[in-house]
Design a protein around this motif. Sequence first.
Motif, PDB file in Angstrom:
ATOM      1  N   LYS A   1       0.856  -1.247  -0.024  1.00  0.00           N
ATOM      2  CA  LYS A   1       0.102   0.009  -0.118  1.00  0.00           C
ATOM      3  C   LYS A   1       0.910   1.109  -0.050  1.00  0.00           C
ATOM      4  O   LYS A   1       0.518   2.218  -0.585  1.00  0.00           O
ATOM      5  CB  LYS A   1      -0.832   0.003   1.245  1.00  0.00           C
ATOM      6  N   GLU A   2       1.974   1.259   0.877  1.00  0.00           N
ATOM      7  CA  GLU A   2       2.869   2.385   0.607  1.00  0.00           C
ATOM      8  C   GLU A   2       4.163   2.350  -0.437  1.00  0.00           C
ATOM      9  O   GLU A   2       4.690   3.093  -0.472  1.00  0.00           O
ATOM     10  CB  GLU A   2       3.473   2.463   2.168  1.00  0.00           C
ATOM     11  N   TYR A   3       3.701   1.393  -1.230  1.00  0.00           N
ATOM     12  CA  TYR A   3       5.253   1.157  -2.180  1.00  0.00           C
ATOM     13  C   TYR A   3       4.704   1.216  -3.582  1.00  0.00           C
ATOM     14  O   TYR A   3       5.467   1.311  -4.369  1.00  0.00           O
ATOM     15  CB  TYR A   3       5.804   0.002  -1.667  1.00  0.00           C
ATOM     16  N   ILE A   4       3.397   0.744  -3.993  1.00  0.00           N
ATOM     17  CA  ILE A   4       2.805   0.766  -5.266  1.00  0.00           C
ATOM     18  C   ILE A   4       1.723   1.660  -5.509  1.00  0.00           C
ATOM     19  O   ILE A   4       0.808   1.691  -4.649  1.00  0.00           O
ATOM     20  CB  ILE A   4       2.524  -0.748  -5.498  1.00  0.00           C
ATOM     21  N   VAL A   5       1.990   2.646  -6.567  1.00  0.00           N
ATOM     22  CA  VAL A   5       0.990   3.449  -7.022  1.00  0.00           C
ATOM     23  C   VAL A   5       0.391   3.029  -8.246  1.00  0.00           C
ATOM     24  O   VAL A   5       1.061   3.007  -9.413  1.00  0.00           O
ATOM     25  CB  VAL A   5       1.323   4.874  -6.866  1.00  0.00           C
ATOM     26  N   TYR A   6      -0.669   2.500  -8.370  1.00  0.00           N
ATOM     27  CA  TYR A   6      -1.107   1.806  -9.611  1.00  0.00           C
ATOM     28  C   TYR A   6      -2.256   2.980 -10.261  1.00  0.00           C
ATOM     29  O   TYR A   6      -3.269   3.273  -9.594  1.00  0.00           O
ATOM     30  CB  TYR A   6      -1.958   0.375  -9.249  1.00  0.00           C
ATOM     31  N   GLU A   7      -1.740   3.195 -11.486  1.00  0.00           N
ATOM     32  CA  GLU A   7      -2.762   4.033 -12.549  1.00  0.00           C
ATOM     33  C   GLU A   7      -3.121   3.545 -13.511  1.00  0.00           C
ATOM     34  O   GLU A   7      -2.389   3.236 -14.681  1.00  0.00           O
ATOM     35  CB  GLU A   7      -1.899   5.309 -12.714  1.00  0.00           C
ATOM     36  N   PRO A   8      -4.560   2.992 -13.740  1.00  0.00           N
ATOM     37  CA  PRO A   8      -4.935   2.343 -15.050  1.00  0.00           C
ATOM     38  C   PRO A   8      -5.273   3.591 -15.947  1.00  0.00           C
ATOM     39  O   PRO A   8      -5.379   4.961 -15.349  1.00  0.00           O
ATOM     40  CB  PRO A   8      -6.162   1.849 -14.443  1.00  0.00           C
ATOM     41  N   ASN A   9      -5.702   3.214 -17.027  1.00  0.00           N
ATOM     42  CA  ASN A   9      -6.121   4.137 -17.919  1.00  0.00           C
ATOM     43  C   ASN A   9      -4.993   5.227 -18.513  1.00  0.00           C
ATOM     44  O   ASN A   9      -5.453   6.510 -18.736  1.00  0.00           O
ATOM     45  CB  ASN A   9      -7.424   4.871 -17.713  1.00  0.00           C
ATOM     46  N   ALA A  10      -3.777   5.147 -18.219  1.00  0.00           N
ATOM     47  CA  ALA A  10      -2.756   5.906 -17.890  1.00  0.00           C
ATOM     48  C   ALA A  10      -2.081   5.904 -19.498  1.00  0.00           C
ATOM     49  O   ALA A  10      -0.790   5.400 -19.634  1.00  0.00           O
ATOM     50  CB  ALA A  10      -1.590   5.966 -16.933  1.00  0.00           C
ATOM     51  N   VAL A  11      -2.618   6.379 -20.708  1.00  0.00           N
ATOM     52  CA  VAL A  11      -2.094   6.610 -22.086  1.00  0.00           C
ATOM     53  C   VAL A  11      -1.008   7.500 -21.805  1.00  0.00           C
ATOM     54  O   VAL A  11      -1.602   8.785 -21.603  1.00  0.00           O
ATOM     55  CB  VAL A  11      -3.120   6.722 -22.794  1.00  0.00           C
ATOM     56  N   ILE A  12       0.052   7.451 -22.344  1.00  0.00           N
ATOM     57  CA  ILE A  12       1.301   8.462 -22.215  1.00  0.00           C
ATOM     58  C   ILE A  12       1.179   9.282 -23.486  1.00  0.00           C
ATOM     59  O   ILE A  12       1.040   8.763 -24.700  1.00  0.00           O
ATOM     60  CB  ILE A  12       2.588   7.696 -22.249  1.00  0.00           C
ATOM     61  N   GLU A  13       1.153  10.557 -23.194  1.00  0.00           N
ATOM     62  CA  GLU A  13       1.107  11.553 -24.433  1.00  0.00           C
ATOM     63  C   GLU A  13       2.220  12.260 -24.776  1.00  0.00           C
ATOM     64  O   GLU A  13       2.516  13.011 -25.692  1.00  0.00           O
ATOM     65  CB  GLU A  13      -0.221  12.461 -24.130  1.00  0.00           C
ATOM     66  N   ALA A  14       3.272  12.162 -23.633  1.00  0.00           N
ATOM     67  CA  ALA A  14       4.684  12.966 -23.958  1.00  0.00           C
ATOM     68  C   ALA A  14       5.397  12.597 -22.654  1.00  0.00           C
ATOM     69  O   ALA A  14       4.957  12.402 -21.577  1.00  0.00           O
ATOM     70  CB  ALA A  14       4.305  14.517 -23.726  1.00  0.00           C
ATOM     71  N   ILE A  15       6.450  12.391 -23.027  1.00  0.00           N
ATOM     72  CA  ILE A  15       7.729  12.063 -22.163  1.00  0.00           C
ATOM     73  C   ILE A  15       8.923  13.142 -22.155  1.00  0.00           C
ATOM     74  O   ILE A  15       9.345  13.581 -23.272  1.00  0.00           O
ATOM     75  CB  ILE A  15       8.264  10.803 -22.453  1.00  0.00           C
ATOM     76  N   ASP A  16       9.066  13.645 -21.104  1.00  0.00           N
ATOM     77  CA  ASP A  16      10.185  14.616 -21.075  1.00  0.00           C
ATOM     78  C   ASP A  16      11.481  14.002 -20.055  1.00  0.00           C
ATOM     79  O   ASP A  16      11.283  13.946 -19.013  1.00  0.00           O
ATOM     80  CB  ASP A  16       9.927  16.092 -20.352  1.00  0.00           C
ATOM     81  N   LEU A  17      12.630  13.373 -20.708  1.00  0.00           N
ATOM     82  CA  LEU A  17      13.529  12.749 -19.811  1.00  0.00           C
ATOM     83  C   LEU A  17      14.264  13.892 -19.108  1.00  0.00           C
ATOM     84  O   LEU A  17      15.036  13.554 -18.017  1.00  0.00           O
ATOM     85  CB  LEU A  17      14.174  12.026 -20.826  1.00  0.00           C
ATOM     86  N   ASP A  18      14.628  15.023 -19.771  1.00  0.00           N
ATOM     87  CA  ASP A  18      15.386  15.841 -18.991  1.00  0.00           C
ATOM     88  C   ASP A  18      14.653  16.439 -17.692  1.00  0.00           C
ATOM     89  O   ASP A  18      15.273  16.667 -16.852  1.00  0.00           O
ATOM     90  CB  ASP A  18      15.710  17.160 -19.921  1.00  0.00           C
ATOM     91  N   LYS A  19      13.190  16.600 -17.786  1.00  0.00           N
ATOM     92  CA  LYS A  19      12.640  17.073 -16.554  1.00  0.00           C
ATOM     93  C   LYS A  19      12.206  15.815 -15.534  1.00  0.00           C
ATOM     94  O   LYS A  19      11.658  15.867 -14.584  1.00  0.00           O
ATOM     95  CB  LYS A  19      11.416  17.714 -16.897  1.00  0.00           C
ATOM     96  N   LYS A  20      12.274  14.699 -16.219  1.00  0.00           N
ATOM     97  CA  LYS A  20      11.770  13.460 -15.784  1.00  0.00           C
ATOM     98  C   LYS A  20      10.447  13.538 -15.368  1.00  0.00           C
ATOM     99  O   LYS A  20       9.864  13.228 -14.436  1.00  0.00           O
ATOM    100  CB  LYS A  20      12.549  12.958 -14.457  1.00  0.00           C
TER     101      LYS A  20
END
Length: 450
Positions: free
Chosen positions: A258-277
């Motif tokens: 409960k304190e270690y996993i955050v599960y997010e369904p329907n999480a379709v990724i639209e953008a990734i910024d690796l510099d800002k993480k």
Amino acid sequence: MKFSRRDALKFGGALAAAVASAGVAEAAETVPKSQPADGPATLPKPKGTRVVVVGGGWSGLSLAKYTKLFAPAADVVLVEQRDVFISCPVSNMWLVDKVDLEFITHDYYQAAQQHGYTYFHAAATGVDKARNTLHTTMGDIAYDYLVLAPGIDYDYSFWTNDPQLENRLRQEYPAAFRPGSEHMTLKRKIHAFEGGTFLMTVPGGNYRCLPAPYERACLIADYFKHNGIKGKVLLLDENNDITIKAHGFHTAFEELYKEYIVYEPNAVIEAIDLDKKQVKTEFDTFTFDDASFYPHVRGGKLLEVCGVAKDTVYNRLEGDIDPMTYEVRGHPNIYVTGDARPTGFSKSGNTSLSEGQNVAKMLAAKINKQVPLKWMSPVTLCISAVSAYPEHGIFIHSEYAYNPKRKQFEFATPVTDEHWKGEEGLENARNIYGWAEACYIDMFGAAKSS
């Protein structure tokens, strides 16, 4: 406590029979030196029908073994560009130190010697379908029958068309569902993690090993918990719920992590910024400290190179085959099996292993000029760990049946055990090692000494 091969054998006997009657993995990163493709490969002239199998994963190994077994007069050649096999199944346990690398690493020469076929260390580069010739980095191989089992490739196009971003995702945040350096990088990340948010993703579509991302989330969270690391796993799932064994994984998430996993369904990724993480979905922006991005999958690139791939809404450049025979449309002496198949079977080890045996029977009947065999269902037997300290597990076992109304294959008579608590869960987890050992013996012959 780590399980050695000797420990695993205690549990392997009962499962071996089930594996043998039923039946991604890839291998390590060694590639032979490139040689001119002109001229024939240095192979003896075949004394009988030559069957060339391209791809030394679970499907290809099974195909090579059982084709030689059922058609002993055939000359069977396994073409594989890597010289060491590392198993994707059970690798999640290796990531958190529950098995050593030796347990999941195996020898192609041993498999070939044990089962009477030839292991040819080369990379396939194309096919001349008119002349029945496979081109490789080590010369051309004439065939009577060709089986392509190249496994998966990753498909980052759902996230980006920027080559720089795709390259950074591959290099810096690998998915680790093609064993070798990817897994080593992920293990290094897990062991070096000092706290914060470790982001993981679950792709849509039929990706390799449906339960594996959820199992991996559990085991990494358990590793953090066991080692007192103040971190959490953020699991962004493109699907609207856990895709398989949902009850077992949900209860583990809620009761163990409960304190270690955050599960997010329907999480379709639209953008990734690796510099800002940062990762953006339709509704949220998530920040992470480290990550492993698992994109959509497609059929191995070799299918496209050889002109035997199809691209549809549901089949991303997987084999263009008759699903009842595995024969490439228009080329009945070429087959596509394993995770590169277009059908909705689980892209998993046991499925590919059992399917390889079935296709080998059909191919052998053709070689032996026997009555053609009808389609036989592969078997999905999948045991997932939900914890490592100690191990608790859940499992599913199912065959498949074709639904003519929906024009697709579906699970037939699935059996699941998603109760991971108590002795039942402990026994399920122990069977992970026995199942794996039985499969390795099936593919490679007698186990190496511990």
